[in-house]
Design a protein around this motif. Structure first.
Motif, PDB file in Angstrom:
ATOM      1  N   GLU A  83      89.502 -61.938  70.069  1.00  0.00           N
ATOM      2  CA  GLU A  83      89.252 -61.590  68.666  1.00  0.00           C
ATOM      3  C   GLU A  83      89.194 -62.843  67.808  1.00  0.00           C
ATOM      4  O   GLU A  83      88.471 -62.890  66.811  1.00  0.00           O
ATOM      5  CB  GLU A  83      90.337 -60.635  68.156  1.00  0.00           C
ATOM      6  CG  GLU A  83      90.355 -59.273  68.840  1.00  0.00           C
ATOM      7  CD  GLU A  83      89.056 -58.511  68.653  1.00  0.00           C
ATOM      8  OE1 GLU A  83      88.376 -58.714  67.627  1.00  0.00           O
ATOM      9  OE2 GLU A  83      88.704 -57.702  69.541  1.00  0.00           O
ATOM     10  N   ASP A 101      85.192 -58.784  75.878  1.00  0.00           N
ATOM     11  CA  ASP A 101      85.234 -57.807  74.791  1.00  0.00           C
ATOM     12  C   ASP A 101      83.852 -57.687  74.186  1.00  0.00           C
ATOM     13  O   ASP A 101      82.970 -58.514  74.414  1.00  0.00           O
ATOM     14  CB  ASP A 101      86.235 -58.252  73.719  1.00  0.00           C
ATOM     15  CG  ASP A 101      86.534 -57.145  72.716  1.00  0.00           C
ATOM     16  OD1 ASP A 101      86.478 -55.970  73.115  1.00  0.00           O
ATOM     17  OD2 ASP A 101      86.791 -57.449  71.547  1.00  0.00           O
ATOM     18  N   ASP A 107      90.368 -56.670  79.565  1.00  0.00           N
ATOM     19  CA  ASP A 107      89.571 -55.980  78.553  1.00  0.00           C
ATOM     20  C   ASP A 107      90.489 -54.972  77.878  1.00  0.00           C
ATOM     21  O   ASP A 107      91.561 -54.653  78.385  1.00  0.00           O
ATOM     22  CB  ASP A 107      88.330 -55.318  79.154  1.00  0.00           C
ATOM     23  CG  ASP A 107      88.657 -54.421  80.333  1.00  0.00           C
ATOM     24  OD1 ASP A 107      89.864 -54.235  80.611  1.00  0.00           O
ATOM     25  OD2 ASP A 107      87.730 -53.908  80.985  1.00  0.00           O
ATOM     26  N   ASP A 108      90.086 -54.487  76.715  1.00  0.00           N
ATOM     27  CA  ASP A 108      90.995 -53.607  75.988  1.00  0.00           C
ATOM     28  C   ASP A 108      90.803 -52.159  76.426  1.00  0.00           C
ATOM     29  O   ASP A 108      90.131 -51.872  77.430  1.00  0.00           O
ATOM     30  CB  ASP A 108      90.810 -53.774  74.476  1.00  0.00           C
ATOM     31  CG  ASP A 108      89.370 -53.530  74.052  1.00  0.00           C
ATOM     32  OD1 ASP A 108      88.672 -52.748  74.719  1.00  0.00           O
ATOM     33  OD2 ASP A 108      88.938 -54.121  73.043  1.00  0.00           O
ATOM     34  N   ASN A 111      94.117 -58.995  71.744  1.00  0.00           N
ATOM     35  CA  ASN A 111      93.164 -59.650  72.630  1.00  0.00           C
ATOM     36  C   ASN A 111      92.787 -61.017  72.069  1.00  0.00           C
ATOM     37  O   ASN A 111      92.273 -61.113  70.951  1.00  0.00           O
ATOM     38  CB  ASN A 111      91.911 -58.778  72.773  1.00  0.00           C
ATOM     39  CG  ASN A 111      91.057 -59.190  73.951  1.00  0.00           C
ATOM     40  OD1 ASN A 111      91.018 -60.355  74.329  1.00  0.00           O
ATOM     41  ND2 ASN A 111      90.356 -58.226  74.520  1.00  0.00           N
ATOM     42  N   TRP A 143      96.942 -52.728  79.831  1.00  0.00           N
ATOM     43  CA  TRP A 143      96.802 -52.962  78.392  1.00  0.00           C
ATOM     44  C   TRP A 143      97.428 -51.812  77.626  1.00  0.00           C
ATOM     45  O   TRP A 143      97.020 -50.657  77.804  1.00  0.00           O
ATOM     46  CB  TRP A 143      95.319 -53.085  78.042  1.00  0.00           C
ATOM     47  CG  TRP A 143      95.059 -53.785  76.747  1.00  0.00           C
ATOM     48  CD1 TRP A 143      94.700 -53.224  75.561  1.00  0.00           C
ATOM     49  CD2 TRP A 143      95.143 -55.179  76.509  1.00  0.00           C
ATOM     50  NE1 TRP A 143      94.564 -54.177  74.610  1.00  0.00           N
ATOM     51  CE2 TRP A 143      94.826 -55.395  75.155  1.00  0.00           C
ATOM     52  CE3 TRP A 143      95.455 -56.278  77.309  1.00  0.00           C
ATOM     53  CZ2 TRP A 143      94.806 -56.662  74.590  1.00  0.00           C
ATOM     54  CZ3 TRP A 143      95.446 -57.526  76.737  1.00  0.00           C
ATOM     55  CH2 TRP A 143      95.117 -57.713  75.396  1.00  0.00           C
ATOM     56  N   PRO A 156      94.058 -53.554  70.199  1.00  0.00           N
ATOM     57  CA  PRO A 156      92.881 -54.423  70.279  1.00  0.00           C
ATOM     58  C   PRO A 156      93.110 -55.778  69.619  1.00  0.00           C
ATOM     59  O   PRO A 156      92.487 -56.776  69.974  1.00  0.00           O
ATOM     60  CB  PRO A 156      91.803 -53.622  69.548  1.00  0.00           C
ATOM     61  CG  PRO A 156      92.560 -52.733  68.616  1.00  0.00           C
ATOM     62  CD  PRO A 156      93.808 -52.368  69.371  1.00  0.00           C
ATOM     63  N   ALA A 173      89.103 -49.683  75.150  1.00  0.00           N
ATOM     64  CA  ALA A 173      87.932 -48.933  74.702  1.00  0.00           C
ATOM     65  C   ALA A 173      87.543 -47.920  75.783  1.00  0.00           C
ATOM     66  O   ALA A 173      87.684 -48.180  76.979  1.00  0.00           O
ATOM     67  CB  ALA A 173      86.773 -49.885  74.424  1.00  0.00           C
TER      68      ALA A 173
END
Length: 305
Positions: free
Chosen positions: A272, A145, A236-237, A269, A261, A266, A239
């Motif tokens: 974070e 991330d 991964d998110d 994840n 996802w 977010p 984005a």
């Protein structure tokens, strides 16, 4: 609690203790002891006399109206609630009385937690995602991330010790600069066994091309994925740079599988939590980073720790 103390006062008095001793023993005023004993001699009960004390400005139906109004709109100010009660029930009370009645019902005013704006479809997708991966152990979570850091970014945790009259004293003011003195975006990845290098995303925003060339190719495909092994799964998110078509095509070409996802998640994840801990470590450094160059050095040092 009051009944228990009243019973203790009467029991001590029956044991031959005087008013002064009882007051000192229970850490209460002598007048309270005397009033309690007089009331017990008069009524033979520990409770207050009927009708004693100030009359409540609301009854049970008024209180129920307040308790039912708040769950419909959690952000209603106390003065609006007081106005609605006056309009609906003809009862005029102060804002402080509104707060007391709500506290009696277990409701108190707190700062709201922050989170993404979710529709019903988002919530269903989040639940399905959670149920699908709830049995994963820590070995299966390997995530990447980006995060942005500022030298003077307010995070709500900063506190100062001050006297009541010192709110605006210079020593008690946290200085702020425009755009928090600039910022640095970094990218990183973690797993149970290792971490990637910290990548500084400089000079421009993250794009799909930069995501491949600066992050995925040099830090995920080689050497991270081979280190983890054949069960490597990239998380991964959603984005925009992560989900661009060229990124999907590249990952398919190099044989890297990616975890599906759901949208607007977010906060699910696990990395974070790392960014939050990482940010606190940087802010606790003495002296605190004041320039972007100082911040870059601090980020590198804390990441390698």
């Amino acid at each position: 609690m009051l009944l228990k103390m009243s019973a203790q006062i009467v029991a001590l008095n029956n044991d031959g203790r005087n008013v002064r001793y009882i007051a000192q023993h229970l850490n209460i005023a002598q007048s309270t002891v005397q009033d309690t004993l007089s009331r017990f001699l008069e009524t033979n009960e520990f409770t207050r006399r009927p009708g004693s004390g100030r009359r409540r400005s609301t009854n049970a139906r008024d209180d129920r109206f307040l308790h039912l109004s708040v769950p419909r709109d959690r952000g209603l100010p106390a003065n609006i609630l007081a106005g609605r009660l006056a309009a609906a029930r003809g009862v005029t009370i102060s804002e402080q009385t509104v707060r007391r009645r709500l506290r009696e019902g277990g409701l108190s005013s707190k700062s709201p937690a922050a989170g993404p704006r979710l529709t019903a479809a988002h919530r269903r997708a989040r639940l399905e995602f959670a149920l699908q991966y709830v049995d994963w152990d820590v070995n299966e979570w390997r995530v990447t991330d980006e995060s942005r850091f500022s030298p003077r970014s307010p995070d709500g945790r900063e506190k100062v010790w001050r006297r009541p009259e010192e709110r605006y004293s210079q020593c008690c003011i946290s200085p702020r600069t425009g755009f928090n003195g600039g910022s640095i975006m970094v990218w990183g990845g973690i797993s149970l066994d290792a971490r990637t290098d910290l990548v500084f995303v400089e000079n421009a925003a993250m794009t799909a091309h930069r995501y491949i060339l600066e992050c995925v190719e040099p830090h995920v495909v080689v050497p991270y994925a081979p280190f983890i092994g054949e069960n490597f799964l990239l998380m991964d998110d959603n984005a925009r740079p992560h989900r661009a078509r060229i990124v999907d095509q590249y990952l398919e070409q190099v044989g890297v599988q990616r975890l599906p996802w759901p949208a607007c998640t977010p906060d699910l994840n696990p990395i974070e939590h790392v960014w939050d801990f990482f940010f606190r470590r940087v802010r606790r450094r003495q002296p605190r980073p004041e320039t972007l160059n100082d911040l870059r050095v601090a980020l590198e040092e804390e990441w390698h720790k």
